[in-house]
Enzyme design. Structure first.
Site, PDB file in Angstrom:
ATOM      1  N   GLU A   1      -5.655  10.806   6.520  1.00  0.00           N
ATOM      2  CA  GLU A   1      -4.476   9.940   6.513  1.00  0.00           C
ATOM      3  C   GLU A   1      -3.376  10.617   5.688  1.00  0.00           C
ATOM      4  O   GLU A   1      -3.647  11.427   4.802  1.00  0.00           O
ATOM      5  CB  GLU A   1      -4.811   8.573   5.914  1.00  0.00           C
ATOM      6  CG  GLU A   1      -5.762   7.766   6.791  1.00  0.00           C
ATOM      7  CD  GLU A   1      -5.893   6.309   6.355  1.00  0.00           C
ATOM      8  OE1 GLU A   1      -5.817   5.426   7.224  1.00  0.00           O
ATOM      9  OE2 GLU A   1      -6.081   6.049   5.153  1.00  0.00           O
TER      10      GLU A   1
ATOM     11  N   ASN B   1       0.836  -1.207   0.000  1.00  0.00           N
ATOM     12  CA  ASN B   1       0.000   0.000   0.000  1.00  0.00           C
ATOM     13  C   ASN B   1       0.868   1.255   0.000  1.00  0.00           C
ATOM     14  O   ASN B   1       1.655   1.401  -0.955  1.00  0.00           O
ATOM     15  CB  ASN B   1      -1.149  -0.043   1.012  1.00  0.00           C
ATOM     16  CG  ASN B   1      -0.793  -0.213   2.451  1.00  0.00           C
ATOM     17  OD1 ASN B   1      -0.097  -1.138   2.822  1.00  0.00           O
ATOM     18  ND2 ASN B   1      -1.282   0.649   3.311  1.00  0.00           N
ATOM     19  N   ASP B   2       0.799   2.120   0.956  1.00  0.00           N
ATOM     20  CA  ASP B   2       1.399   3.458   0.824  1.00  0.00           C
ATOM     21  C   ASP B   2       2.899   3.463   0.508  1.00  0.00           C
ATOM     22  O   ASP B   2       3.659   2.711   1.116  1.00  0.00           O
ATOM     23  CB  ASP B   2       1.273   4.218   2.152  1.00  0.00           C
ATOM     24  CG  ASP B   2      -0.105   4.145   2.741  1.00  0.00           C
ATOM     25  OD1 ASP B   2      -1.002   3.573   2.127  1.00  0.00           O
ATOM     26  OD2 ASP B   2      -0.270   4.677   3.863  1.00  0.00           O
TER      27      ASP B   2
ATOM     28  N   GLN C   1       4.625   0.227   2.284  1.00  0.00           N
ATOM     29  CA  GLN C   1       3.920  -0.620   3.238  1.00  0.00           C
ATOM     30  C   GLN C   1       3.746  -1.989   2.618  1.00  0.00           C
ATOM     31  O   GLN C   1       3.222  -2.113   1.502  1.00  0.00           O
ATOM     32  CB  GLN C   1       2.533  -0.019   3.522  1.00  0.00           C
ATOM     33  CG  GLN C   1       2.569   1.228   4.364  1.00  0.00           C
ATOM     34  CD  GLN C   1       2.827   0.896   5.817  1.00  0.00           C
ATOM     35  OE1 GLN C   1       1.964   0.408   6.524  1.00  0.00           O
ATOM     36  NE2 GLN C   1       4.052   1.134   6.279  1.00  0.00           N
TER      37      GLN C   1
ATOM     38  N   ASP D   1       1.034   8.375  10.635  1.00  0.00           N
ATOM     39  CA  ASP D   1       1.655   8.825   9.384  1.00  0.00           C
ATOM     40  C   ASP D   1       2.460  10.112   9.532  1.00  0.00           C
ATOM     41  O   ASP D   1       2.155  11.146   8.926  1.00  0.00           O
ATOM     42  CB  ASP D   1       0.599   9.003   8.273  1.00  0.00           C
ATOM     43  CG  ASP D   1      -0.314   7.789   8.144  1.00  0.00           C
ATOM     44  OD1 ASP D   1       0.116   6.698   8.572  1.00  0.00           O
ATOM     45  OD2 ASP D   1      -1.439   7.926   7.642  1.00  0.00           O
TER      46      ASP D   1
HETATM   47  C1  FRU Z   1      -3.153   4.613   4.475  1.00  0.00           C
HETATM   48  C2  FRU Z   1      -2.868   3.885   5.778  1.00  0.00           C
HETATM   49  C3  FRU Z   1      -2.067   4.753   6.748  1.00  0.00           C
HETATM   50  C4  FRU Z   1      -1.413   3.731   7.607  1.00  0.00           C
HETATM   51  C5  FRU Z   1      -1.084   2.652   6.616  1.00  0.00           C
HETATM   52  C6  FRU Z   1      -1.126   1.251   7.162  1.00  0.00           C
HETATM   53  O1  FRU Z   1      -3.405   3.743   3.443  1.00  0.00           O
HETATM   54  O2  FRU Z   1      -4.053   3.432   6.381  1.00  0.00           O
HETATM   55  O3  FRU Z   1      -2.852   5.677   7.454  1.00  0.00           O
HETATM   56  O4  FRU Z   1      -0.282   4.219   8.237  1.00  0.00           O
HETATM   57  O5  FRU Z   1      -2.037   2.769   5.573  1.00  0.00           O
HETATM   58  O6  FRU Z   1      -0.678   0.361   6.203  1.00  0.00           O
END
Ligand code: FRU
Length: 486
Positions: A224, A45-46, A62, A166
């Protein structure tokens, strides 16, 4: 679909061998990308800790190893010397302490002296599953693993709900201080950003308060991945408001956008000079991360997760999902962000394909020059010209619409299957990048971008288009290796 138990979600990775077989299977998927960063297995993800130092771009993301699910998150490290060819370096931060026992969550990076420091959220959960977020720091070393500092910089602030995370670290010349901006949720469930400051980025962090953003006191239920960037004479607040519906985005409640304005660190106020704009008009774009003022002042590169929270994707059943977007270079025009593909992407072109064949390679760049008049294009259509993803432009109202509802494989339909944008000027140019399971459409040299995952079937390999001035298609070389490195 598989139901994951808490135990499975939080399973610790002990050895790369546990993933070898899964990676072998996944690497055979027709949807594996060839010039986008993607996970070796599991879920990406991020983007995190995006930074440039001594000729090398570091980009983490991530990562949950076990499948296409938001389980235990790690920071996976990739590097590049040109933002095009990326190398897998493996996991840099594992969730292996009390403070991050349920995940090493999103964060940022900063160069201090000769070193790169990583700032991230340690996602801690007690036995009763109560969440507490800790803001933690680690130093990048020559070895594979970043060296974690034993104590967090600070813990959760009790003025907000458990949703605080974050950290993005920035330095402000005027106040000569370091700031951490984080996403948070007030106790009455409103999204906001909160600010900490310190004269020394390694300790002494103090909670300063909520960032005032006049006019945005009630804008979504959680923010976020907020970040503050400085570009030219402007500041930009980038963030992802959740629990918010936006016109034209179906019932989707997760968005990624920005406000241009002026940041006053002394008074913790960001004064908007305009409204909130989504960063990208496509279907799959979230948690954008920016690396600004590298090498030259005013240079800022942005990438994002080509995916969305609470969404599922067709490769979930293959035990992987997610990839990052191509990096884009940012600039500001008429109080809007312009996003252009980074320079040098032409080097990916292998050979030019004759458009007369009407066929699309699985990795391609397409450049179309258009008379400013009505225009239609259909990509991934079937041999008889039906189906596919359509691009439709109506000159009279300067409206461009992307519609993916006619693809064989449809997904996340509830977020809407078409996206529209009114262009400031008539449509003159499209630059489109197609990888095996994604499409990025840059309109009029970065005026608007439509980024989406797309999962064409074997029969969906053709394209059609209405009259235009010129079209060039290149097959692209792979630039991101799918090396199995953990
Ligand atoms: C955004 C999020 C962030 C968090 C991360 C967890 O997609 O939810 O807020 O830190 O992903 O993977």
């Amino acid at each position: 679909m598989k139901k994951w138990t808490k135990k499975e979600l939080c399973r610790k990775l002990k050895s790369p061998d546990e993933l070898t077989e899964m990676h072998e299977q996944i690497s055979g998927s027709v949807y594996r990308q060839t010039f986008h960063i993607q996970p070796v297995t599991g879920l990406l993800n991020d983007p995190n800790g995006f930074i440039y130092k001594d000729g090398v771009w570091h980009l983490f993301y991530q990562w949950c190893p076990w499948g296409a699910v938001h389980g235990l998150k790690h920071w996976y490290h990739t590097t590049s010397e040109n933002l095009i060819n990326w190398k897998n370096l493996g996991v840099s931060i594992y969730p292996d302490t009390y403070f991050d026992n349920k995940g090493v969550y999103t964060g940022s990076a900063m160069q201090l002296g000769d070193d790169i420091y990583l700032y991230y959220t340690g996602n801690h959960r007690d036995d009763d599953w109560t969440r507490r977020s800790f803001t933690c720091m680690a130093k990048l070393t020559d070895g594979k693993l970043a060296k974690k500092y034993s104590a967090p910089l600070f813990g959760p602030c009790d003025e907000y709900t458990e949703n605080q995370r974050d950290p993005k670290i920035v330095y402000d010349e005027e106040t000569n201080k370091y700031y951490i901006i984080m996403g948070a949720q007030t106790k009455d469930n409103r999204g906001c950003a909160i600010i900490y400051s310190s004269s020394d980025p390694k300790f002494g962090w103090e909670y300063r308060g909520k960032l005032n953003v006049p006019g945005f006191e009630d804008f979504g239920g959680m923010w976020e991945c907020p970040s503050l960037e400085h570009l030219g004479d402007h500041d930009i607040l980038i963030f992802c408001p959740q629990h918010l519906t936006l016109e034209g985005h179906g019932t989707g409640t997760n968005h990624c956008g920005y406000i241009i304005g002026y940041m006053d660190y002394e008074n913790l106020t960001f004064t908007p000079d305009g409204s909130f704009h989504v960063l990208d008009f496509g279907f799959d774009f979230y948690a954008a991360a920016c690396c600004a003022n590298v090498n030259e002042k005013n240079k800022a590169i942005l990438t994002a997760w080509m995916g969305l929270p609470d969404a599922s994707y067709p490769t979930d059943s293959e035990n992987w999902s997610g990839c990052l977007t191509l990096p884009r270079e940012l600039s500001i025009r008429h109080r809007r962000l312009i996003q252009r593909p980074i320079k040098g992407l032409e080097s990916m072109r292998e050979n030019q394909i004759s458009p007369g064949l009407g066929m699309l390679p699985s990795s391609a760049e397409i450049a179309v020059t258009i008379y400013p008049e009505d225009f239609q294009m259909s990509l991934f259509s079937k041999k008889d010209g039906t189906g596919g993803l359509s691009i439709n432009y109506i000159d009279k109202i300067r409206e461009i619409t992307i519609d993916r509802s006619n693809m064989n494989i449809r997904f996340n339909n509830e977020n809407g299957e078409s996206r529209t944008r009114i262009l400031d000027n008539g449509l003159t140019h499209l630059r489109i990048f197609i990888d095996h399971s994604s499409i990025e459409i840059f309109v009029n040299d970065g005026d608007a971008v439509f980024t989406s995952r797309i999962f064409p079937e074997e029969t969906e390999r053709y394209f059609t288009l209405s009259d235009c001035t010129s079209i060039n298609i290149w097959e692209l070389n792979p630039t991101v290796k799918d090396d199995f490195v953990i």
